[in-house]
Every structure is written in structure tokens, then in C-alpha cells.
Design a protein around this motif. Structure first.
Motif, PDB file in Angstrom:
ATOM      1  N   THR A 188      -1.868   6.051  -9.141  1.00  0.00           N
ATOM      2  CA  THR A 188      -1.665   7.487  -9.263  1.00  0.00           C
ATOM      3  C   THR A 188      -0.820   7.763 -10.491  1.00  0.00           C
ATOM      4  O   THR A 188      -0.216   6.868 -11.063  1.00  0.00           O
ATOM      5  CB  THR A 188      -0.948   8.047  -8.021  1.00  0.00           C
ATOM      6  N   THR A 189      -0.752   9.014 -10.890  1.00  0.00           N
ATOM      7  CA  THR A 189       0.016   9.361 -12.085  1.00  0.00           C
ATOM      8  C   THR A 189       1.432   9.801 -11.767  1.00  0.00           C
ATOM      9  O   THR A 189       2.226   9.997 -12.660  1.00  0.00           O
ATOM     10  CB  THR A 189      -0.690  10.492 -12.863  1.00  0.00           C
ATOM     11  N   HIS A 205       3.304  -1.739  -6.380  1.00  0.00           N
ATOM     12  CA  HIS A 205       2.572  -0.905  -5.431  1.00  0.00           C
ATOM     13  C   HIS A 205       2.578  -1.619  -4.082  1.00  0.00           C
ATOM     14  O   HIS A 205       2.091  -2.740  -3.961  1.00  0.00           O
ATOM     15  CB  HIS A 205       1.134  -0.680  -5.902  1.00  0.00           C
ATOM     16  N   PHE A 206       3.166  -0.987  -3.095  1.00  0.00           N
ATOM     17  CA  PHE A 206       3.229  -1.566  -1.763  1.00  0.00           C
ATOM     18  C   PHE A 206       2.040  -1.092  -0.940  1.00  0.00           C
ATOM     19  O   PHE A 206       1.553   0.024  -1.128  1.00  0.00           O
ATOM     20  CB  PHE A 206       4.508  -1.131  -1.037  1.00  0.00           C
ATOM     21  N   PRO A 207       1.608  -1.926  -0.013  1.00  0.00           N
ATOM     22  CA  PRO A 207       0.572  -1.450   0.903  1.00  0.00           C
ATOM     23  C   PRO A 207       1.136  -0.295   1.734  1.00  0.00           C
ATOM     24  O   PRO A 207       2.348  -0.204   1.944  1.00  0.00           O
ATOM     25  CB  PRO A 207       0.251  -2.662   1.771  1.00  0.00           C
ATOM     26  N   PRO A 225      12.807   2.352   3.341  1.00  0.00           N
ATOM     27  CA  PRO A 225      14.135   1.787   3.608  1.00  0.00           C
ATOM     28  C   PRO A 225      14.119   0.263   3.755  1.00  0.00           C
ATOM     29  O   PRO A 225      15.026  -0.425   3.300  1.00  0.00           O
ATOM     30  CB  PRO A 225      14.566   2.458   4.915  1.00  0.00           C
ATOM     31  N   LYS A 226      13.072  -0.279   4.341  1.00  0.00           N
ATOM     32  CA  LYS A 226      12.965  -1.726   4.501  1.00  0.00           C
ATOM     33  C   LYS A 226      12.765  -2.410   3.147  1.00  0.00           C
ATOM     34  O   LYS A 226      13.387  -3.435   2.862  1.00  0.00           O
ATOM     35  CB  LYS A 226      11.803  -2.062   5.439  1.00  0.00           C
ATOM     36  N   ALA A 227      11.943  -1.841   2.288  1.00  0.00           N
ATOM     37  CA  ALA A 227      11.708  -2.395   0.949  1.00  0.00           C
ATOM     38  C   ALA A 227      12.978  -2.323   0.105  1.00  0.00           C
ATOM     39  O   ALA A 227      13.333  -3.284  -0.582  1.00  0.00           O
ATOM     40  CB  ALA A 227      10.569  -1.655   0.262  1.00  0.00           C
TER      41      ALA A 227
END
Length: 94
Positions: free
Chosen positions: A5-6, A53-55, A61-63
Motif C-alpha cells: 500500500t502507499t 509487512h506482517f501477516p 503491541p506484540k510486534a
């Protein structure tokens, strides 16, 4: 694969490491300093970054918590380098 995404959200990770302050460079850091200085002597900055980019199911908060632990544990990830009194030094942030 998810299409990029931008627009991005900026989030800050809070961390604290065991050692902070200004120190002399190690032999390996001197080697990198010499190499970078010889290739780009007028460049003041060398920044490496990665957009991750996370799934979808990853909770922010966990990341951020995992990133905080990583930054607190590894001094190299919170170091910056500059010249002080004609010598390069490393500054490890807290």
C-alpha cells in the motif's frame, strides 16, 4: 502475496539497554568506517532500513514488544557513529 500500500503507520518501540554511552570503535567498526569513508567521503549518513509487512493476524503491541526486546539486547541496533575530536566514535543509545 499482499500488494503493498502507499500509506504506512509509524509506531515507536520503547527500549532500554544495559550499556549506553560513547565508546571507541572496535577493529571491525574501524574497517567499515574506512571502507565507507573511502567510497563516499562526503556522505554524512549511511542508513539501512527495511519496511516489514506482517501477516494480518499479528497484533501491533506484540510486534512492538518483540522489537523492544531485540533493541534492548543488541547494542549494534541502537548505535550511531560520528567524528569527535578527529576520531570516529560509536554512541550507544539507551
Amino acid at each position: 502475496m499482499v500488494a503493498p500500500t502507499t500509506s504506512y503507520s509509524v509506531c515507536w518501540a520503547r527500549f532500554q539497554g544495559a550499556r549506553t554511552g560513547v565508546y571507541s570503535l572496535t577493529w571491525a567498526q574501524w574497517g567499515m568506517w574506512d571502507l565507507i569513508s573511502s567510497k563516499a567521503p562526503d556522505d554524512a549518513y549511511l542508513n539501512l532500513y527495511e519496511i516489514v509487512h506482517f501477516p494480518e493476524p499479528v497484533a501491533l503491541p506484540k510486534a512492538l514488544g518483540a522489537l523492544e526486546v531485540l533493541l534492548g539486547r543488541h547494542e549494534a541496533l541502537r548505535s550511531r557513529y560520528y567524528v569527535r575530536q578527529s576520531e570516529p566514535v560509536q554512541h550507544i543509545s539507551d
